[in-house]
Motif scaffolding. Structure first.
Motif, PDB file in Angstrom:
ATOM      1  N   LYS A   1       0.821  -1.211   0.000  1.00 48.33           N
ATOM      2  CA  LYS A   1       0.000   0.000   0.000  1.00 48.33           C
ATOM      3  C   LYS A   1       0.853   1.258   0.000  1.00 48.33           C
ATOM      4  CE  LYS A   1      -3.356   0.185   2.890  1.00 48.33           C
ATOM      5  NZ  LYS A   1      -4.071   0.072   4.191  1.00 48.33           N
ATOM      6  N   ARG A   2       2.036   1.212   0.590  1.00 45.00           N
ATOM      7  CA  ARG A   2       2.877   2.399   0.685  1.00 45.00           C
ATOM      8  C   ARG A   2       3.403   2.826  -0.679  1.00 45.00           C
ATOM      9  NH1 ARG A   2       8.128   2.651   4.582  1.00 45.00           N
ATOM     10  NH2 ARG A   2       8.974   1.256   3.006  1.00 45.00           N
ATOM     11  N   THR A   3       3.772   1.868  -1.507  1.00 41.96           N
ATOM     12  CA  THR A   3       4.376   2.185  -2.807  1.00 41.96           C
ATOM     13  C   THR A   3       3.420   1.995  -3.969  1.00 41.96           C
ATOM     14  OG1 THR A   3       5.195  -0.076  -3.124  1.00 41.96           O
ATOM     15  CG2 THR A   3       6.624   1.462  -1.923  1.00 41.96           C
ATOM     16  N   GLY A   4       2.328   1.238  -3.751  1.00 47.36           N
ATOM     17  CA  GLY A   4       1.424   0.913  -4.843  1.00 47.36           C
ATOM     18  C   GLY A   4       1.964  -0.175  -5.750  1.00 47.36           C
ATOM     19  N   ARG A   5       3.064  -0.777  -5.352  1.00 48.23           N
ATOM     20  CA  ARG A   5       3.719  -1.795  -6.163  1.00 48.23           C
ATOM     21  C   ARG A   5       3.133  -3.175  -5.882  1.00 48.23           C
ATOM     22  NH1 ARG A   5       9.690  -4.187  -5.323  1.00 48.23           N
ATOM     23  NH2 ARG A   5      10.024  -5.145  -7.349  1.00 48.23           N
ATOM     24  N   VAL A   6       2.952  -3.950  -6.938  1.00 42.97           N
ATOM     25  CA  VAL A   6       2.494  -5.327  -6.791  1.00 42.97           C
ATOM     26  C   VAL A   6       3.715  -6.236  -6.737  1.00 42.97           C
ATOM     27  CG1 VAL A   6       1.194  -7.215  -7.835  1.00 42.97           C
ATOM     28  CG2 VAL A   6       0.327  -4.875  -7.991  1.00 42.97           C
ATOM     29  N   GLU A   7       3.800  -7.031  -5.682  1.00 44.21           N
ATOM     30  CA  GLU A   7       4.897  -7.979  -5.514  1.00 44.21           C
ATOM     31  C   GLU A   7       4.376  -9.396  -5.745  1.00 44.21           C
ATOM     32  OE1 GLU A   7       6.262  -7.401  -1.551  1.00 44.21           O
ATOM     33  OE2 GLU A   7       6.613  -5.263  -1.812  1.00 44.21           O
ATOM     34  N   ILE A   8       5.156 -10.174  -6.479  1.00 44.32           N
ATOM     35  CA  ILE A   8       4.871 -11.606  -6.595  1.00 44.32           C
ATOM     36  C   ILE A   8       5.676 -12.290  -5.502  1.00 44.32           C
ATOM     37  CG2 ILE A   8       4.902 -13.630  -8.077  1.00 44.32           C
ATOM     38  CD1 ILE A   8       2.986 -11.377  -8.929  1.00 44.32           C
ATOM     39  N   THR A   9       4.994 -13.009  -4.624  1.00 50.66           N
ATOM     40  CA  THR A   9       5.612 -13.466  -3.389  1.00 50.66           C
ATOM     41  C   THR A   9       5.520 -14.981  -3.211  1.00 50.66           C
ATOM     42  OG1 THR A   9       3.584 -13.273  -2.065  1.00 50.66           O
ATOM     43  CG2 THR A   9       4.932 -11.285  -2.309  1.00 50.66           C
ATOM     44  N   ALA A  10       6.429 -15.481  -2.353  1.00 50.78           N
ATOM     45  CA  ALA A  10       6.393 -16.882  -1.914  1.00 50.78           C
ATOM     46  C   ALA A  10       5.627 -16.940  -0.596  1.00 50.78           C
ATOM     47  CB  ALA A  10       7.808 -17.417  -1.736  1.00 50.78           C
ATOM     48  N   GLN A  11       4.673 -17.863  -0.504  1.00 50.75           N
ATOM     49  CA  GLN A  11       3.849 -17.949   0.703  1.00 50.75           C
ATOM     50  C   GLN A  11       3.611 -19.394   1.106  1.00 50.75           C
ATOM     51  OE1 GLN A  11       0.367 -15.513   0.903  1.00 50.75           O
ATOM     52  NE2 GLN A  11       1.271 -13.829  -0.238  1.00 50.75           N
ATOM     53  N   ASN A  12       3.334 -19.553   2.391  1.00 51.32           N
ATOM     54  CA  ASN A  12       2.938 -20.858   2.917  1.00 51.32           C
ATOM     55  C   ASN A  12       2.255 -20.636   4.254  1.00 51.32           C
ATOM     56  OD1 ASN A  12       2.642 -23.470   3.822  1.00 51.32           O
ATOM     57  ND2 ASN A  12       4.765 -23.639   4.494  1.00 51.32           N
ATOM     58  N   HIS A  13       0.950 -20.447   4.225  1.00 50.93           N
ATOM     59  CA  HIS A  13       0.232 -20.257   5.480  1.00 50.93           C
ATOM     60  C   HIS A  13      -1.219 -20.664   5.321  1.00 50.93           C
ATOM     61  CE1 HIS A  13      -1.775 -16.329   4.343  1.00 50.93           C
ATOM     62  NE2 HIS A  13      -0.820 -16.381   3.441  1.00 50.93           N
ATOM     63  N   GLY A  14      -1.786 -21.145   6.421  1.00 48.49           N
ATOM     64  CA  GLY A  14      -3.181 -21.541   6.431  1.00 48.49           C
ATOM     65  C   GLY A  14      -4.027 -20.706   7.373  1.00 48.49           C
ATOM     66  N   PHE A  15      -3.388 -19.714   8.044  1.00 51.57           N
ATOM     67  CA  PHE A  15      -4.087 -18.833   8.969  1.00 51.57           C
ATOM     68  C   PHE A  15      -3.774 -17.386   8.599  1.00 51.57           C
ATOM     69  CE2 PHE A  15      -3.623 -22.845  11.093  1.00 51.57           C
ATOM     70  CZ  PHE A  15      -4.778 -22.996  11.838  1.00 51.57           C
ATOM     71  N   ALA A  16      -4.596 -16.459   9.054  1.00 55.89           N
ATOM     72  CA  ALA A  16      -4.390 -15.051   8.718  1.00 55.89           C
ATOM     73  C   ALA A  16      -4.870 -14.170   9.865  1.00 55.89           C
ATOM     74  CB  ALA A  16      -5.138 -14.691   7.434  1.00 55.89           C
ATOM     75  N   VAL A  17      -4.457 -12.895   9.809  1.00 54.86           N
ATOM     76  CA  VAL A  17      -4.808 -11.901  10.825  1.00 54.86           C
ATOM     77  C   VAL A  17      -6.091 -11.188  10.423  1.00 54.86           C
ATOM     78  CG1 VAL A  17      -4.064  -9.767  11.965  1.00 54.86           C
ATOM     79  CG2 VAL A  17      -2.389 -11.565  11.445  1.00 54.86           C
ATOM     80  N   GLU A  18      -6.936 -10.917  11.404  1.00 54.49           N
ATOM     81  CA  GLU A  18      -8.157 -10.121  11.183  1.00 54.49           C
ATOM     82  C   GLU A  18      -7.847  -8.655  11.455  1.00 54.49           C
ATOM     83  OE1 GLU A  18     -12.114 -12.430  12.256  1.00 54.49           O
ATOM     84  OE2 GLU A  18     -10.709 -12.481  13.932  1.00 54.49           O
ATOM     85  N   ALA A  19      -7.947  -7.819  10.420  1.00 56.26           N
ATOM     86  CA  ALA A  19      -7.701  -6.385  10.584  1.00 56.26           C
ATOM     87  C   ALA A  19      -8.296  -5.647   9.391  1.00 56.26           C
ATOM     88  CB  ALA A  19      -6.200  -6.098  10.693  1.00 56.26           C
TER      89      ALA A  19
END
Length: 387
Positions: A290-308
């Motif tokens: 959000k700070r730069t407006g840049r889209v990053e292609i990322t490596a991920q591995n998670h089954g849970f997330a934060v509520e915010a």
């Protein structure tokens, strides 16, 4: 190479996929998840975050580059089981020291091949990640009902703390590369070797700590910063890690967390976490900074997330000042990063070390280093003024 013995993948909802044994022969249980990476299977297998999971590769051809010692992300393979469509019949990479099948057999990883992994992936996307089992050898002869009963009796991922299974048993240090600029205490919740190397490459002595240490243990090291690593399990089952983080944040120590470390920062700030339907896994997940407006292609591995809330700022329910969501997923708007506006603390849900790529997010280690050096400069100035 895949064996000639029959094998079956059984999902919690009763869906069955019959194929051939791959790797070790036997029975295994875990949460069925899929990884969308077309390369980097060795890094996936040796990522401790996959502990307790039966990992399905969506890429149809796996194993052609073999295995080597250099690309290991930890001391062993951690997946509970492995599912591929078509194992490579030959190893054709000059860096290979052995075949993938060799390592699966040697480490007792039960797998299955020759099934329609596309169909399994589509099913999990619709029904969600679920308990599963792979049966080969003598247990393949069990009735469908007996196999399904065993799967449904297995432990699920929700409410499960796996940190003790993957963390280092003893503390150790990775020395800074080049000129030392500071030190970082790393709570090993399932850390990857690439993460430690990235921190050390920026002039930090990296003190890797077992997951059972206390805040006092951390503070006695007098680190320049604290880092929480990636790791497996439910963040809701890690109360002690949350309490440790809260105490260190109150002491004014800068903090950076990735993956599990992002979820634990969220909890430390007083936010909730929840289980995703099928999670984010692979090396092609799009995230917006959000700070730069840049889209990053990322490596991920998670089954849970934060509520915010994705937009705007909000007050930490636990009293740590203002917070904002810094990154979010462009696939489903899941929170992918947190930034504390009144503390030197931030985190991301993905993997900036990203072996075997992409490297869009590697700059986050530089941001962490800048935070450390700025804090050191401010501390030095304050000490001089006090004199």
């Amino acid at each position: 190479m895949a064996g000639s013995e029959p094998a079956v993948l059984v999902l919690e909802d009763g869906t069955r996929y019959v194929g051939r044994a791959y790797g070790a022969v036997g029975t295994t249980f875990g949460e069925a998840v899929f990884s969308t990476g077309m390369t980097g299977y060795q890094e996936t297998l040796t990522d401790p975050s996959y502990a307790g999971q039966i990992v399905l590769m969506t890429a149809p051809h796996i194993g052609n580059t073999g295995m080597n010692d250099e690309d290991m992300e930890s001391r062993q393979i951690w997946v509970a089981g492995y599912v591929v469509r078509e194992p490579s019949r030959v190893v054709s990479n000059f860096r290979a020291q052995r075949s993938l099948d060799d390592d699966l057999v040697a480490q007792g990883i039960v797998g299955i091949s020759g099934i329609d992994t596309r169909a399994v992936t589509r099913h999990i996307r619709a029904a969600g990640a679920m308990r599963s089992g792979i049966f080969s050898g003598q247990d393949f002869a069990l009735s469908d009902g007996e196999q399904l009963e065993q799967v449904r009796s297995a432990t699920g991922m929700a409410g499960r703390n796996l940190s003790a299974e993957v963390s280092t048993p003893e503390p150790f240090t990775v020395p800074a590369v080049g000129e030392k600029v500071g030190s970082v205490a790393v709570l090993d919740l399932g850390v990857k070797t690439s993460t430690l190397n990235n921190l050390a490459a920026r002039g930090l002595d990296v003190h890797v700590l077992p997951q059972m240490v206390t805040a006092r243990d951390v503070l006695e090291l007098e680190p320049s910063a604290l880092f929480f690593s990636n790791g497996p399990g439910d963040p809701g089952a890690s109360d002690k890690h949350v309490e440790l983080l809260q105490e260190v944040l109150r002491a004014g120590i800068p903090y950076f967390g990735i993956c599990f470390g992002n979820q634990l920062l969220g909890r430390a700030l007083g936010l909730g976490t929840y289980k995703l339907p099928f999670g984010h896994r692979g090396i092609n997940q799009p995230v917006l900074d959000k700070r730069t407006g840049r889209v990053e292609i990322t490596a991920q591995n998670h089954g849970f997330a934060v509520e915010a809330p994705i937009e705007g700022t909000f007050d930490s329910p636990a009293g740590f000042g203002r917070v904002e969501v810094s990154h979010f997923s462009l696939n489903d708007n899941v929170v992918e990063g947190l930034n504390c506006l009144d503390l030197n603390a931030f985190s991301v849900q993905y993997h900036p070390e990203a072996a075997a790529g992409p490297h869009d997010a590697n700059y986050l280690f530089d941001r962490f280093l800048a935070m450390i050096t700025e804090q050191g400069t401010e501390t030095t100035s304050a000490q001089k003024e006090g004199e």
